[in-house]
Motif scaffolding. Structure first.
Motif, PDB file in Angstrom:
ATOM      1  N   ASN A  94       0.830  -1.187   0.000  1.00 42.63           N
ATOM      2  CA  ASN A  94       0.000   0.000   0.000  1.00 42.63           C
ATOM      3  C   ASN A  94       0.882   1.262   0.000  1.00 42.63           C
ATOM      4  OD1 ASN A  94      -1.969   1.945   0.894  1.00 42.63           O
ATOM      5  ND2 ASN A  94      -3.189   0.144   1.462  1.00 42.63           N
ATOM      6  N   GLN A 125       2.617   9.516   1.914  1.00 42.48           N
ATOM      7  CA  GLN A 125       2.504   8.859   3.221  1.00 42.48           C
ATOM      8  C   GLN A 125       3.711   7.991   3.570  1.00 42.48           C
ATOM      9  OE1 GLN A 125      -0.486   9.473   5.221  1.00 42.48           O
ATOM     10  NE2 GLN A 125      -0.221  11.047   3.670  1.00 42.48           N
ATOM     11  N   ASN A 141       6.847   3.041   5.902  1.00 41.31           N
ATOM     12  CA  ASN A 141       5.673   3.801   6.329  1.00 41.31           C
ATOM     13  C   ASN A 141       6.174   5.017   7.084  1.00 41.31           C
ATOM     14  OD1 ASN A 141       4.146   1.560   5.467  1.00 41.31           O
ATOM     15  ND2 ASN A 141       4.257   0.623   7.514  1.00 41.31           N
ATOM     16  N   GLU A 152       4.107   8.445   7.463  1.00 40.15           N
ATOM     17  CA  GLU A 152       3.047   9.186   8.161  1.00 40.15           C
ATOM     18  C   GLU A 152       2.189   8.209   8.965  1.00 40.15           C
ATOM     19  OE1 GLU A 152       2.808  12.447   8.197  1.00 40.15           O
ATOM     20  OE2 GLU A 152       4.426  12.725   6.727  1.00 40.15           O
ATOM     21  N   LEU A 178      -0.484   5.858  10.276  1.00 40.90           N
ATOM     22  CA  LEU A 178      -1.334   5.104   9.349  1.00 40.90           C
ATOM     23  C   LEU A 178      -2.814   5.217   9.672  1.00 40.90           C
ATOM     24  CD1 LEU A 178       0.937   1.970   9.595  1.00 40.90           C
ATOM     25  CD2 LEU A 178       0.634   3.290   7.503  1.00 40.90           C
ATOM     26  N   ALA A 179      -3.600   5.336   8.605  1.00 45.08           N
ATOM     27  CA  ALA A 179      -5.056   5.300   8.774  1.00 45.08           C
ATOM     28  C   ALA A 179      -5.449   3.864   9.133  1.00 45.08           C
ATOM     29  CB  ALA A 179      -5.720   5.717   7.473  1.00 45.08           C
ATOM     30  N   GLU A 180      -6.551   3.695   9.878  1.00 47.22           N
ATOM     31  CA  GLU A 180      -6.956   2.361  10.338  1.00 47.22           C
ATOM     32  C   GLU A 180      -7.114   1.362   9.195  1.00 47.22           C
ATOM     33  OE1 GLU A 180      -6.854   0.737  13.141  1.00 47.22           O
ATOM     34  OE2 GLU A 180      -6.069   2.598  13.964  1.00 47.22           O
ATOM     35  N   GLU A 181      -7.710   1.825   8.047  1.00 51.19           N
ATOM     36  CA  GLU A 181      -7.943   0.860   6.958  1.00 51.19           C
ATOM     37  C   GLU A 181      -6.630   0.416   6.321  1.00 51.19           C
ATOM     38  OE1 GLU A 181      -9.011   4.008   6.760  1.00 51.19           O
ATOM     39  OE2 GLU A 181      -8.670   4.842   4.750  1.00 51.19           O
ATOM     40  N   VAL A 182      -5.600   1.321   6.386  1.00 44.25           N
ATOM     41  CA  VAL A 182      -4.283   0.941   5.846  1.00 44.25           C
ATOM     42  C   VAL A 182      -3.646  -0.070   6.797  1.00 44.25           C
ATOM     43  CG1 VAL A 182      -1.995   1.780   5.197  1.00 44.25           C
ATOM     44  CG2 VAL A 182      -4.019   3.167   4.696  1.00 44.25           C
ATOM     45  N   LYS A 183      -3.719   0.245   8.101  1.00 49.02           N
ATOM     46  CA  LYS A 183      -3.131  -0.652   9.104  1.00 49.02           C
ATOM     47  C   LYS A 183      -3.640  -2.075   8.913  1.00 49.02           C
ATOM     48  CE  LYS A 183      -1.714   1.839  13.176  1.00 49.02           C
ATOM     49  NZ  LYS A 183      -2.079   2.441  14.409  1.00 49.02           N
ATOM     50  N   SER A 184      -4.952  -2.196   8.676  1.00 48.10           N
ATOM     51  CA  SER A 184      -5.517  -3.537   8.596  1.00 48.10           C
ATOM     52  C   SER A 184      -5.230  -4.209   7.262  1.00 48.10           C
ATOM     53  CB  SER A 184      -7.021  -3.486   8.858  1.00 48.10           C
ATOM     54  OG  SER A 184      -7.612  -2.625   7.924  1.00 48.10           O
ATOM     55  N   GLU A 222       5.298   7.990  14.054  1.00 50.85           N
ATOM     56  CA  GLU A 222       4.731   7.683  15.373  1.00 50.85           C
ATOM     57  C   GLU A 222       5.866   7.620  16.404  1.00 50.85           C
ATOM     58  OE1 GLU A 222       2.201   4.171  15.046  1.00 50.85           O
ATOM     59  OE2 GLU A 222       1.124   5.086  13.364  1.00 50.85           O
TER      60      GLU A 222
END
Ligand code: BTN
Length: 318
Positions: free
Chosen positions: A125, A130, A208, A210, A212-218, A229
């Protein structure tokens, strides 16, 4: 053309006259002025002075080879390259360029990828802005059997880079980088070879950056994290320049056959050493204790009865 103008301004770090740019690039001063206007729209801060010319005051944190020049300390890695705002996959592009014999160390980088690829046929992804996505073209004069070492070196160089910047990382064999057990970066090495001879190798790295958005994480097969982070101020350009410097050193040693020091350094950072793991290779699964790293970079697993070596595979904790 725009790349060449930026390159001149970045190198000079001072005013460059419109005359000098137009002569060097063989275009009119009006054409230069139009490109400058476009660059300003893209986020470059350029001052124009009627007599002195143009000066680059600030540029966006994009991983373009021509913006690395002021702080790049390598002798050849990243000296030539191609930067894309959006591309399918930097590895695919680097392979095309390698086949047409671009110079060694050619850097293909992108702000985003639409078809980023990971190991084992997975996708990577790569949303725009990002992460750090890049591929290096190399022509190691080594038999293909020795090339798995190259991937380990890239992982080690990246681990050392992140340590210099202030984060502790572990390497999940062969080359996933983990921060506190979560994956922050991955490496995809692809080669073209004959039985005894390597034609080229492309080392592709995705980090990675920036949060991560939740949908990217999953979407990751493994728990993921992002560098900001842990290091909120990190810049993609300085990270890339530092990595290239470390990697060039290790790659030069590797080509001379000096690999054992790197293996020791790799092993110091290796995740799950001495722990019960599962390794999947193809459609087979093995379980045992992650016993050691072989002198060729293979993974050694002890299942209590036998000791097995693996040249490839995916490990996880049991
Ligand atoms: C992995 O962990 O599976 C490897 C991920 C490698 C991703 C990078 S991003 C830049 C380069 N271009 C690609 O298509 N893949 C690599």
């Amino acid at each position: 053309m725009k790349d060449e103008i930026i390159s001149m301004l970045v190198k000079s770090q001072d005013y460059v006259s419109g005359e000098e740019i137009s002569q060097k690039l063989g275009v009119t001063r009006t054409a230069i002025w139009k490109h400058i206007k476009e660059l300003k729209r893209e986020g470059y801060k350029i001052t124009a002075h009627p007599r002195k010319g143009y000066k680059l005051e600030h540029y966006p944190d994009i991983p373009a080879y021509y913006l690395l020049k002021p702080f790049l300390k390598t002798s050849y890695l990243g000296h030539t390259g191609e930067y894309h705002d959006l591309i399918g996959s930097t590895n695919d592009r680097a392979k095309e360029l390698a086949a047409s014999k671009v110079p060694e160390g050619f850097l293909v980088s992108a702000n985003g990828q639409t078809a980023g690829r990971g190991r084992l046929g997975r996708s990577w992804n790569s949303p725009s802005g990002q992460g750090l996505y890049f591929s290096l073209v190399l022509y190691p004069n080594l038999p293909p059997v020795e090339l798995p070492g190259l991937t380990l070196l890239a992982g080690l160089a990246l681990a050392q880079t992140l340590e210099v910047l202030g984060v502790n990382v572990q390497i999940k064999w062969p080359n996933d980088l983990l921060i506190n057990g979560r994956k922050v970066a991955g490496i995809l090495t692809e080669i073209a070879a004959e039985a005894e001879r390597t034609i080229y190798a492309v080392v592709g790295i995705g980090i990675n950056i920036e949060p991560l958005a939740e949908e990217v994480k999953s979407s990751f097969a493994y728990p993921a994290t992002a560098l900001k982070e842990h290091l909120p101020e990190v810049s993609r350009q300085s990270l890339l320049a530092l990595f290239l410097e470390r990697f060039e050193k290790l790659y030069e040693e590797f080509k001379k056959g000096e690999f054992s020091w790197s293996l020791t350094e790799y092993k110091r950072r290796m995740a799950f050493l001495g722990e019960e793991v599962m390794i999947i290779t193809g459609d087979r699964e093995y379980r045992g204790v992650l016993h050691d790293l072989g002198e060729d970079g293979s993974l050694i697993i002890n299942d209590g009865k036998t000791i097995k070596r693996f040249a490839a595979g995916e490990i996880s904790l049991r």
